[in-house]
Motif scaffolding. Structure first.
Motif, PDB file in Angstrom:
ATOM      1  N   THR A 167      23.343  -5.380 -37.715  1.00  0.00           N
ATOM      2  CA  THR A 167      23.435  -6.120 -38.987  1.00  0.00           C
ATOM      3  C   THR A 167      22.509  -5.458 -39.996  1.00  0.00           C
ATOM      4  OG1 THR A 167      23.900  -8.207 -37.843  1.00  0.00           O
ATOM      5  CG2 THR A 167      23.140  -8.350 -40.125  1.00  0.00           C
ATOM      6  N   LYS A 168      23.043  -5.175 -41.175  1.00  0.00           N
ATOM      7  CA  LYS A 168      22.251  -4.488 -42.191  1.00  0.00           C
ATOM      8  C   LYS A 168      22.362  -5.201 -43.536  1.00  0.00           C
ATOM      9  CE  LYS A 168      23.089  -0.016 -39.950  1.00  0.00           C
ATOM     10  NZ  LYS A 168      21.742   0.171 -39.398  1.00  0.00           N
ATOM     11  N   THR A 169      21.285  -5.113 -44.308  1.00  0.00           N
ATOM     12  CA  THR A 169      21.259  -5.661 -45.660  1.00  0.00           C
ATOM     13  C   THR A 169      21.180  -4.502 -46.646  1.00  0.00           C
ATOM     14  OG1 THR A 169      20.141  -7.694 -44.944  1.00  0.00           O
ATOM     15  CG2 THR A 169      19.990  -7.123 -47.285  1.00  0.00           C
ATOM     16  N   PRO A 170      22.041  -4.492 -47.670  1.00  0.00           N
ATOM     17  CA  PRO A 170      22.020  -3.393 -48.636  1.00  0.00           C
ATOM     18  C   PRO A 170      20.651  -3.216 -49.277  1.00  0.00           C
ATOM     19  CG  PRO A 170      24.006  -4.682 -48.906  1.00  0.00           C
ATOM     20  CD  PRO A 170      23.134  -5.438 -47.938  1.00  0.00           C
ATOM     21  N   SER A 171      20.282  -1.965 -49.490  1.00  0.00           N
ATOM     22  CA  SER A 171      19.055  -1.612 -50.199  1.00  0.00           C
ATOM     23  C   SER A 171      19.474  -0.793 -51.408  1.00  0.00           C
ATOM     24  CB  SER A 171      18.125  -0.796 -49.301  1.00  0.00           C
ATOM     25  OG  SER A 171      16.976  -0.384 -50.017  1.00  0.00           O
ATOM     26  N   GLY A 172      19.106  -1.268 -52.589  1.00  0.00           N
ATOM     27  CA  GLY A 172      19.627  -0.620 -53.784  1.00  0.00           C
ATOM     28  C   GLY A 172      21.075  -1.032 -53.952  1.00  0.00           C
ATOM     29  N   MET A 173      21.984  -0.082 -54.090  1.00  0.00           N
ATOM     30  CA  MET A 173      23.387  -0.411 -54.314  1.00  0.00           C
ATOM     31  C   MET A 173      24.234  -0.323 -53.059  1.00  0.00           C
ATOM     32  SD  MET A 173      24.315   1.000 -58.095  1.00  0.00           S
ATOM     33  CE  MET A 173      24.353   2.743 -57.680  1.00  0.00           C
ATOM     34  N   VAL A 174      23.675   0.210 -51.967  1.00  0.00           N
ATOM     35  CA  VAL A 174      24.479   0.401 -50.748  1.00  0.00           C
ATOM     36  C   VAL A 174      23.697   0.030 -49.493  1.00  0.00           C
ATOM     37  CG1 VAL A 174      25.819   2.271 -51.791  1.00  0.00           C
ATOM     38  CG2 VAL A 174      23.741   2.806 -50.482  1.00  0.00           C
ATOM     39  N   ALA A 175      24.454  -0.199 -48.418  1.00  0.00           N
ATOM     40  CA  ALA A 175      23.877  -0.339 -47.079  1.00  0.00           C
ATOM     41  C   ALA A 175      24.155   0.977 -46.363  1.00  0.00           C
ATOM     42  CB  ALA A 175      24.523  -1.496 -46.334  1.00  0.00           C
ATOM     43  N   VAL A 176      23.161   1.489 -45.665  1.00  0.00           N
ATOM     44  CA  VAL A 176      23.289   2.800 -45.023  1.00  0.00           C
ATOM     45  C   VAL A 176      23.379   2.648 -43.507  1.00  0.00           C
ATOM     46  CG1 VAL A 176      22.247   5.065 -44.682  1.00  0.00           C
ATOM     47  CG2 VAL A 176      22.026   3.912 -46.895  1.00  0.00           C
ATOM     48  N   ILE A 177      24.438   3.237 -42.942  1.00  0.00           N
ATOM     49  CA  ILE A 177      24.603   3.288 -41.492  1.00  0.00           C
ATOM     50  C   ILE A 177      24.339   4.734 -41.065  1.00  0.00           C
ATOM     51  CG2 ILE A 177      26.171   2.976 -39.549  1.00  0.00           C
ATOM     52  CD1 ILE A 177      27.781   1.045 -41.298  1.00  0.00           C
ATOM     53  N   LYS A 178      23.275   4.930 -40.280  1.00  0.00           N
ATOM     54  CA  LYS A 178      22.925   6.268 -39.789  1.00  0.00           C
ATOM     55  C   LYS A 178      22.966   6.252 -38.268  1.00  0.00           C
ATOM     56  CE  LYS A 178      19.469   8.398 -41.745  1.00  0.00           C
ATOM     57  NZ  LYS A 178      18.115   8.704 -42.251  1.00  0.00           N
ATOM     58  N   GLY A 179      23.597   7.249 -37.698  1.00  0.00           N
ATOM     59  CA  GLY A 179      23.678   7.249 -36.245  1.00  0.00           C
ATOM     60  C   GLY A 179      23.884   8.626 -35.649  1.00  0.00           C
ATOM     61  N   LYS A 180      23.983   8.645 -34.327  1.00  0.00           N
ATOM     62  CA  LYS A 180      24.177   9.886 -33.574  1.00  0.00           C
ATOM     63  C   LYS A 180      25.475   9.800 -32.782  1.00  0.00           C
ATOM     64  CE  LYS A 180      20.032  11.780 -34.417  1.00  0.00           C
ATOM     65  NZ  LYS A 180      19.829  13.127 -34.991  1.00  0.00           N
ATOM     66  N   THR A 181      26.080  10.959 -32.555  1.00  0.00           N
ATOM     67  CA  THR A 181      27.272  11.048 -31.721  1.00  0.00           C
ATOM     68  C   THR A 181      27.321  12.446 -31.118  1.00  0.00           C
ATOM     69  OG1 THR A 181      29.668  10.712 -31.667  1.00  0.00           O
ATOM     70  CG2 THR A 181      28.773  11.820 -33.608  1.00  0.00           C
ATOM     71  N   SER A 182      28.375  12.755 -30.408  1.00  0.00           N
ATOM     72  CA  SER A 182      28.519  14.095 -29.848  1.00  0.00           C
ATOM     73  C   SER A 182      28.781  15.094 -30.968  1.00  0.00           C
ATOM     74  CB  SER A 182      29.679  14.118 -28.846  1.00  0.00           C
ATOM     75  OG  SER A 182      29.446  13.179 -27.815  1.00  0.00           O
ATOM     76  N   LYS A 183      28.327  16.317 -30.796  1.00  0.00           N
ATOM     77  CA  LYS A 183      28.416  17.321 -31.851  1.00  0.00           C
ATOM     78  C   LYS A 183      29.843  17.625 -32.290  1.00  0.00           C
ATOM     79  CE  LYS A 183      24.048  19.722 -30.988  1.00  0.00           C
ATOM     80  NZ  LYS A 183      23.413  21.030 -30.704  1.00  0.00           N
ATOM     81  N   ASN A 184      30.773  17.617 -31.328  1.00  0.00           N
ATOM     82  CA  ASN A 184      32.152  17.964 -31.662  1.00  0.00           C
ATOM     83  C   ASN A 184      33.067  16.744 -31.769  1.00  0.00           C
ATOM     84  OD1 ASN A 184      31.960  17.431 -28.968  1.00  0.00           O
ATOM     85  ND2 ASN A 184      33.361  19.066 -28.313  1.00  0.00           N
ATOM     86  N   ALA A 185      32.488  15.554 -31.925  1.00  0.00           N
ATOM     87  CA  ALA A 185      33.289  14.336 -32.055  1.00  0.00           C
ATOM     88  C   ALA A 185      33.728  14.136 -33.499  1.00  0.00           C
ATOM     89  CB  ALA A 185      32.489  13.132 -31.579  1.00  0.00           C
ATOM     90  N   LYS A 186      34.851  13.441 -33.675  1.00  0.00           N
ATOM     91  CA  LYS A 186      35.351  13.096 -35.008  1.00  0.00           C
ATOM     92  C   LYS A 186      34.903  11.675 -35.339  1.00  0.00           C
ATOM     93  CE  LYS A 186      39.449  16.058 -34.839  1.00  0.00           C
ATOM     94  NZ  LYS A 186      40.935  16.097 -34.898  1.00  0.00           N
ATOM     95  N   ILE A 187      34.226  11.532 -36.484  1.00  0.00           N
ATOM     96  CA  ILE A 187      33.686  10.229 -36.893  1.00  0.00           C
ATOM     97  C   ILE A 187      34.526   9.661 -38.033  1.00  0.00           C
ATOM     98  CG2 ILE A 187      31.699   9.009 -37.872  1.00  0.00           C
ATOM     99  CD1 ILE A 187      31.215   9.746 -35.092  1.00  0.00           C
ATOM    100  N   SER A 188      34.817   8.368 -37.961  1.00  0.00           N
ATOM    101  CA  SER A 188      35.517   7.669 -39.042  1.00  0.00           C
ATOM    102  C   SER A 188      35.010   6.231 -39.093  1.00  0.00           C
ATOM    103  CB  SER A 188      37.029   7.695 -38.822  1.00  0.00           C
ATOM    104  OG  SER A 188      37.362   7.019 -37.624  1.00  0.00           O
ATOM    105  N   TYR A 189      35.320   5.548 -40.186  1.00  0.00           N
ATOM    106  CA  TYR A 189      34.921   4.145 -40.295  1.00  0.00           C
ATOM    107  C   TYR A 189      35.938   3.385 -41.131  1.00  0.00           C
ATOM    108  CZ  TYR A 189      33.255   4.970 -45.094  1.00  0.00           C
ATOM    109  OH  TYR A 189      33.170   5.286 -46.434  1.00  0.00           O
ATOM    110  N   LYS A 190      35.951   2.072 -40.930  1.00  0.00           N
ATOM    111  CA  LYS A 190      36.863   1.202 -41.655  1.00  0.00           C
ATOM    112  C   LYS A 190      36.109  -0.052 -42.070  1.00  0.00           C
ATOM    113  CE  LYS A 190      41.361  -1.093 -41.298  1.00  0.00           C
ATOM    114  NZ  LYS A 190      42.517  -1.395 -40.428  1.00  0.00           N
ATOM    115  N   ILE A 191      36.196  -0.388 -43.376  1.00  0.00           N
ATOM    116  CA  ILE A 191      35.532  -1.582 -43.902  1.00  0.00           C
ATOM    117  C   ILE A 191      36.564  -2.686 -44.076  1.00  0.00           C
ATOM    118  CG2 ILE A 191      34.142  -2.540 -45.769  1.00  0.00           C
ATOM    119  CD1 ILE A 191      33.282   0.308 -46.459  1.00  0.00           C
TER     120      ILE A 191
END
Length: 321
Positions: A31-55
């Motif tokens: 759970t995150k609360t926006p700071s400034g104008m956006v909320a930032v999601i930072k994370g790690k994954t495998s180097k050759n993985a494809k990352i996507s997201y849906k809001i």
């Protein structure tokens, strides 16, 4: 040979399982609360993985994978949002959900932009035209407060005709004076409208756009400053004033910054004098600091927050509620 092939297949199977085991995905806090104008999601994954997201119900968006690290910025809204982050490595898929808390809007964009633009145009008028505009505003206020001004000239004359003869002359003279004053005000009104139309044309690049689509984007771009807005569903969620450090060292840059900062503060309901006073103190403290890393301080006035951030090249002021 049969034994050899069986051994190879076994090794390949183990390699495949090991590869799946290395596939990972982190999103930080769920759970995150926006700071400034956006909320930032930072994370790690495998180097050759494809990352996507849906809001929520929006379409899926791809994210750049930089050596196993990624960053997603989610614009703040007045409602809670659910973000589903997906990491895909070959046929192995991992998903995680992140909840973005809702935040308050600065206000309706249409109202704020109209008021801000009016202020910019008014400030650019000559002193003579500013005086005319002020006189017109006072006359309009007086007219609304006086019921007699709603009476037509014909009706006024009919009322005067019913007065005693001794009072008719003075009453008629007063009516004529009012008519003359009204004619003069109408003339000044046309002159002020023409002057404002010219000022609007000359300052079009300094005005907020009348319409926007959802998202975070630059809405005013000048040599000495940039204004960035987060517009969501008719609401102005936040603004960022960005100023090059070199502009703050020049007289013209200081003037432009002071003007736009004061106008934004005022139009958003803050006490701009208090805001400017607090900012001057923060700037003084920043100059006395030996650190070159980014520092952030928050100014508050009438429910409006100004988070001031410094970098080696720019000054950032994030304005939210």
């Amino acid at each position: 040979m049969k034994k050899f092939l069986t051994g190879v297949i076994g090794l390949l199977a183990l390699a495949t399982l090991a590869g799946c085991g290395n596939h990972k995905l982190s999103v930080g806090a769920s759970t995150k609360t926006p700071s400034g104008m956006v909320a930032v999601i930072k994370g790690k994954t495998s180097k050759n993985a494809k990352i996507s997201y849906k809001i929520d119900n929006q379409s899926k968006k791809a994210v750049k994978n930089t050596d196993g690290a990624y960053i997603i910025e989610v614009p703040a809204k007045t409602k809670q949002q659910t973000v589903v982050v997906t990491s895909q490595k070959d046929s192995d898929v991992i998903t995680k959900k992140v909840t973005i808390n809702k935040t308050k809007a600065l206000g309706k964009y249409k109202t704020i932009s109209a008021s801000y633009n009016q202020a910019v145009i008014g400030m650019s008028l000559s002193k003579a035209d500013q005086k005319k505009a002020k006189d017109l505003a006072a006359a309009e206020k007086k007219a609304k407060a006086s019921s007699s001004t709603t009476t037509s000239a014909a009706k006024a004359k009919a009322v005067i005709a019913k007065l005693p003869a001794s009072q008719q002359k003075a009453a008629l003279a007063k009516l004529q004076a009012q008519a003359k004053e009204m004619t003069a005000l109408q003339k000044e009104g046309k002159e002020v409208q023409a002057a404002m139309a010219t000022a609007k044309k000359e300052n079009k690049d300094k005005l907020l756009p009348t319409t926007l689509s959802n998202g975070v984007k630059n809405v005013i771009t000048q040599n000495n400053y940039t204004v960035r807005a987060n517009y969501q569903d008719k609401n102005l969620m936040g603004l960022t004033l960005i100023v090059p450090v070199k502009a703050m060292k020049q007289k013209d840059g200081q003037k432009d910054f002071g003007t736009v900062f004061a106008l934004l503060s005022n139009e958003l309901g803050a006490n701009y004098k208090s805001v400017m006073k607090q900012f001057e103190k923060l700037q003084k403290d920043a100059k006395n600091s030996s650190s070159t890393s980014t520092a952030t301080n928050v100014i508050k006035s009438n429910g409006v927050k100004f988070a001031v951030g410094y970098s080696t090249t720019h000054l950032y002021i994030y304005i939210t509620k």
